[in-house]
Design an enzyme around this catalytic site. Sequence first.
Site, PDB file in Angstrom:
ATOM      1  CE  LYS A  78      -3.881   2.159   2.591  1.00  0.00           C
ATOM      2  NZ  LYS A  78      -4.856   2.191   3.704  1.00  0.00           N
ATOM      3  CB  SER A 159      -8.193   4.059   2.516  1.00  0.00           C
ATOM      4  OG  SER A 159      -7.236   3.061   3.442  1.00  0.00           O
ATOM      5  CB  SER A 183      -8.745   1.140   5.332  1.00  0.00           C
ATOM      6  OG  SER A 183      -9.333   2.130   5.085  1.00  0.00           O
TER       7      SER A 183
HETATM    8  N1  GLN Z   1     -13.430   4.499   5.644  1.00  0.00           N
HETATM    9  C1  GLN Z   1     -12.821   4.951   6.888  1.00  0.00           C
HETATM   10  C2  GLN Z   1     -12.463   6.448   6.708  1.00  0.00           C
HETATM   11  O1  GLN Z   1     -12.893   6.954   5.719  1.00  0.00           O
HETATM   12  C3  GLN Z   1     -11.927   4.280   7.455  1.00  0.00           C
HETATM   13  C4  GLN Z   1     -10.406   4.463   6.603  1.00  0.00           C
HETATM   14  C5  GLN Z   1      -9.437   3.550   7.175  1.00  0.00           C
HETATM   15  O2  GLN Z   1      -9.365   2.578   7.891  1.00  0.00           O
HETATM   16  N2  GLN Z   1      -8.238   3.997   6.614  1.00  0.00           N
HETATM   17  O3  GLN Z   1     -11.891   6.927   7.629  1.00  0.00           O
END
Ligand code: GLN
Length: 472
Positions: A78, A159, A183
Site C-alpha cells: 500500500k 482505503s 480499511s
Molecule cells: N473508511 C474510513 C474512513 O474513511 C476508514 C478508513 C481507514 O480505515 N483508513 O476514515
Amino acid sequence: MSLNNLTITKALECLDKKEFSSVELTQECQKAMDAHKDLNCFITDTPERALNDAKASDERRATGKSIGKLDGIPMAIKDLFCTKGIQTTAGSNILKGFVPEYESTVTQKMWDAGAVCLGKVSCDEFAMGSANITSAYGDVINPWKHKNDPSKKLVPGGSSGGSSAAVAAGLCLGATGTDTGGSIRQPAALTGICGVKPTYGRASRWGTVAFASSLDQAGVFARSVSDCALFLETICGHDEKDSTSANMNVPEWSKMITGDVQKDIKGMKIGIPKEYKIDGIRPETQKIWDQGVAWLKEQGAQIVDISLPHTQYALPAYYILAPAEASSNLARYDGLRYGYRAPDPKNLDDMYERTRGTGFGEEVKARIMVGTYVLSAGYYDAYYIKAQRLRRLIYNDFVNAFKQCDAILTPATPGAAFSKDEKSKDPLDMYLEDVFTVSANIAGIPGMSVPAGLTDNGLPLGLQILGAHWDE
Ligand code: GLN
C-alpha cells in the site's frame, strides 16, 4: 491454475520443491499487472527491483542459504508505507515525487523475510475513504463484475482498495494494508479475499504515513486464512522506533491452523451482538451472517447472544477522533519538507496556503476542517472530550463481551461492492460503510474479514471475526 493465482502457502511449497522459480512466479504476476492496467491498482511499479529480489531468492534456494518465511513471494505494498528509494504518495498530490530516505518497519520485515517487491498500490488519499475514489491517481476498479450489468464499474472498497483489487485479480500473492476504521476488512470483503487488522500495537507504525495515530494499524491481505497468518506473523513484533508498539511475543499463528476445521472450532464460544442487527443491513447480508452462524454451530461452536451497548456511538465517535488526529498529523505537509510545493509563491503564507489548497483533495480538506473544529478551544469539550469518553465505553463493551465469548461474528459490510455514483453524493452514505468495522479500531482489538458467499448478483460478501486484545 496460473502461478499468479496460487496461495502464498502453495507457492512456497512449490518453490521449495523447485517446481518453478521465484523469477517465473514474479514474471507471471508482472504479466497479470500488464493485462489488468484497467484496474488501476498500482501507482508505482518496480519491475527491476522485483526481478532482482526474485533472482536473489532463487540463488538463496539454490545454494541452500537460510530461507525467509516469504522467500520469493511477489507482494504489493500500500502506498502509505515508506519504501526507501521508491516514491511514496499516500494517494495524494501533496506527496507526489516524495522518495523516502528510509524503509517502514513493516516492509523492512517483509524484505528480511525474502518477499519480492512488485511496487506500490493505490489507496484513498491519506487512507481516508471506503471506496478508493479519493486517490489523486485515479479510481481503483474492483475485478468482480455485477452479473446482470457487467459493464458497471464497481469500487474495490477502501482505503486499501489497490491492495485488495491486486490480490483479488491475481496481480500479487499478498499485499499490505492499513486499517484505521475498516480499511483492510471492508475492501477484503468487497473483493472476496481475506484481510486482517491485528491488535493495536502488534505491528509497528514506524515509517507508515499517519492518518489517525491512535487508530492506525498495519495488516495484511491474502487469498487464504493460512496465508494471512503466515504473512501477519512476518510483519508484527516490537519496534523501539514506535512508542506505541507492544513488547509482546508474536505467536506462530500459521502453525495454529491444524487443517481440521472441527478440531479448531469445536467448543469455541462465538458471540453475536444484538446491536449489529441494524436497519440498514441488506437481506442478503443478513442471510450470509445467518449461514455463518449455522456453519459454526455445525463445527461444534457454541453461539452466545451478547450485547455491545455503545455500538451506536462508534461511528460518530470515530468521525470526531479520526479527523482530529488527522488534522494534527497532516499539519506537517507545508510545502517545505515533503513532495509537492505550489509554484511561484509570493511569500511564505501564500506558499503554505496554495501548497495545501491545491496539494490536498476535497475529502482530506473536509476532514482537516472537521478536525480543527472539534479541537478548537470552544468546541473541544463538546466534541473531542465526549468522543474520548465514548471511546472508553466502547472499549469496556468489548472487554465485558469477551468474558462471555472467544470471538464475535458480524457482517463485515452492510452490502456488496457498489458503483462510485451510488454513494459519492452524500458523505454520510459512504461513512455508513464502516458501521461494522470502526469499533474494533476504537477498542484496539483485532479483526478479520473472510469471504462468506455471493449475492444474487454474483458479488462477494465477507463476515467479520473480532477477537479480544492480543488474541489474533
Ligand atoms: N473508511 C474510513 C474512513 O474513511 C476508514 C478508513 C481507514 O480505515 N483508513 O476514515
